[in-house]
Design an enzyme around this catalytic site. Structure first.
Site, PDB file in Angstrom:
ATOM      1  N   HIS A 229       0.835  -1.210   0.000  1.00  0.00           N
ATOM      2  CA  HIS A 229       0.000   0.000   0.000  1.00  0.00           C
ATOM      3  C   HIS A 229       0.867   1.257   0.000  1.00  0.00           C
ATOM      4  O   HIS A 229       0.609   2.198  -0.761  1.00  0.00           O
ATOM      5  CB  HIS A 229      -0.910  -0.011   1.230  1.00  0.00           C
ATOM      6  CG  HIS A 229      -1.600   1.283   1.493  1.00  0.00           C
ATOM      7  ND1 HIS A 229      -2.840   1.581   0.978  1.00  0.00           N
ATOM      8  CD2 HIS A 229      -1.213   2.376   2.200  1.00  0.00           C
ATOM      9  CE1 HIS A 229      -3.196   2.801   1.371  1.00  0.00           C
ATOM     10  NE2 HIS A 229      -2.217   3.307   2.113  1.00  0.00           N
ATOM     11  N   GLU A 230       1.899   1.269   0.837  1.00  0.00           N
ATOM     12  CA  GLU A 230       2.764   2.444   0.910  1.00  0.00           C
ATOM     13  C   GLU A 230       3.547   2.635  -0.386  1.00  0.00           C
ATOM     14  O   GLU A 230       3.724   3.758  -0.854  1.00  0.00           O
ATOM     15  CB  GLU A 230       3.716   2.323   2.105  1.00  0.00           C
ATOM     16  CG  GLU A 230       3.025   2.240   3.455  1.00  0.00           C
ATOM     17  CD  GLU A 230       2.099   3.423   3.732  1.00  0.00           C
ATOM     18  OE1 GLU A 230       2.394   4.536   3.248  1.00  0.00           O
ATOM     19  OE2 GLU A 230       1.078   3.244   4.422  1.00  0.00           O
TER      20      GLU A 230
ATOM     21  N   GLU B  18      -5.719   7.150  -0.680  1.00  0.00           N
ATOM     22  CA  GLU B  18      -5.645   5.945   0.148  1.00  0.00           C
ATOM     23  C   GLU B  18      -6.308   4.759  -0.561  1.00  0.00           C
ATOM     24  O   GLU B  18      -5.760   3.654  -0.597  1.00  0.00           O
ATOM     25  CB  GLU B  18      -6.324   6.186   1.499  1.00  0.00           C
ATOM     26  CG  GLU B  18      -5.530   7.043   2.459  1.00  0.00           C
ATOM     27  CD  GLU B  18      -4.272   6.354   2.955  1.00  0.00           C
ATOM     28  OE1 GLU B  18      -4.302   5.114   3.141  1.00  0.00           O
ATOM     29  OE2 GLU B  18      -3.266   7.034   3.146  1.00  0.00           O
TER      30      GLU B  18
ATOM     31  N   HIS C 180       1.615   4.514  -2.965  1.00  0.00           N
ATOM     32  CA  HIS C 180       1.655   5.978  -2.926  1.00  0.00           C
ATOM     33  C   HIS C 180       2.778   6.514  -3.813  1.00  0.00           C
ATOM     34  O   HIS C 180       2.617   7.525  -4.506  1.00  0.00           O
ATOM     35  CB  HIS C 180       1.876   6.464  -1.489  1.00  0.00           C
ATOM     36  CG  HIS C 180       0.667   6.385  -0.620  1.00  0.00           C
ATOM     37  ND1 HIS C 180      -0.551   6.970  -0.953  1.00  0.00           N
ATOM     38  CD2 HIS C 180       0.473   5.796   0.593  1.00  0.00           C
ATOM     39  CE1 HIS C 180      -1.427   6.748   0.003  1.00  0.00           C
ATOM     40  NE2 HIS C 180      -0.835   6.033   0.953  1.00  0.00           N
TER      41      HIS C 180
END
Length: 263
Positions: free
Chosen positions: A129-130, A190, A133
């Site tokens: 997930h990070e 997100e 970004h």
């Protein structure tokens, strides 16, 4: 010669910049990106060095080997990116249940996360997930919005600690400090990173269904204290889990072997 009011000039400049810097994220969402990959990578690297000075770095070999194994398995599936040649992973000794990734290939994982992400697949869900970004250039997008609101703001001045722009730079990177925790990205960003991270972890051989368990663990860890969705920049846990379940149903079949990262 006709003279324009400064506000009109500012508006014209902002419109021109927006028109010339339009881009699409990995999920097809339209973005305005005004800064180069090299500039963003430099800002991310500088910020990471500052964090390494401020935070306690964990040196336990087993913990670092475990986190590195998960992160390296994920990043091995990524194409080379402009602005940096390799990813750097640092484990920080902190009770924070958090992780982050910065432009320039910098990944930070807090040991508190390992108490909630109970296995390699759940940790891959967070790190993926990070990384999402970074892949979607969310920091560039946030800083570009700041630039459009403050025409003439230079990225170089934002990176200088102690200047009036430093907080804006940190917020753009998702690292601005507010109430002692990392400031979150917006809900759209997100949700987009959830999708990108899910695809990445599945491609790397991790079990995407564990992302559901991870957020169930997050819900338990929060003790039900998450603010209402409309008052939060994060999607609610229930919304997040529902979206992940829907995306898992759309994932193609990947043939990567299941990784063997153990703590």
């Amino acid at each position: 010669m006709r003279h324009f009011h400064p506000l009109i000039i500012t508006g014209l400049l902002a419109s021109t910049m927006a028109l010339t810097a339009c881009s699409s994220s990995p999920t097809g969402r339209q973005q305005v990106l005004l800064f180069s990959n090299q500039d963003m990578s430099q800002l991310g690297a500088q910020s990471f060095e500052e964090l390494k000075k401020q935070e306690k770095i964990n040196t336990a070999p087993k913990t670092n080997q475990y986190v590195q194994c998960v992160a390296n398995t994920l990043t091995s599936k990524l194409n080379p990116r402009n602005g940096f040649s390799q990813w750097e992973v640092v484990v920080f000794d902190s009770d924070q249940v958090n992780a982050f990734a910065l432009p320039g290939g910098k990944i930070g994982v807090y040991t508190g996360l390992l108490d909630v992400a109970n296995n390699q697949d759940q940790l891959a869900s967070v790190i993926g997930h990070e990384i999402g970004h970074v892949m979607a250039e969310h920091s560039n997008e946030r800083l570009s919005r700041t630039q459009l609101a403050n025409v003439g703001l230079q990225l170089s001045s934002m990176a200088i600690s102690g200047t009036e722009y430093y907080d804006a730079a940190m917020a753009g990177l998702g690292l601005g400090v507010q109430y002692g925790v990392l400031m979150p990205y917006g809900r759209a960003q997100e949700s987009e990173s959830d999708i990108i991270g899910l695809r990445l972890m599945a491609e790397a051989g991790f079990n995407p269904n564990e992302s559901i368990t991870l957020w169930q663990n997050m819900n338990k860890a929060s003790g039900g204290n998450q603010p209402p969705e409309l008052l939060s920049t994060h999607p609610s846990h229930a919304t997040r889990i529902g979206d992940l379940k829907a995306e898992i149903g759309r994932l193609p079949a990947y043939n990567a072997p299941h990784p063997q990262c153990q703590l």
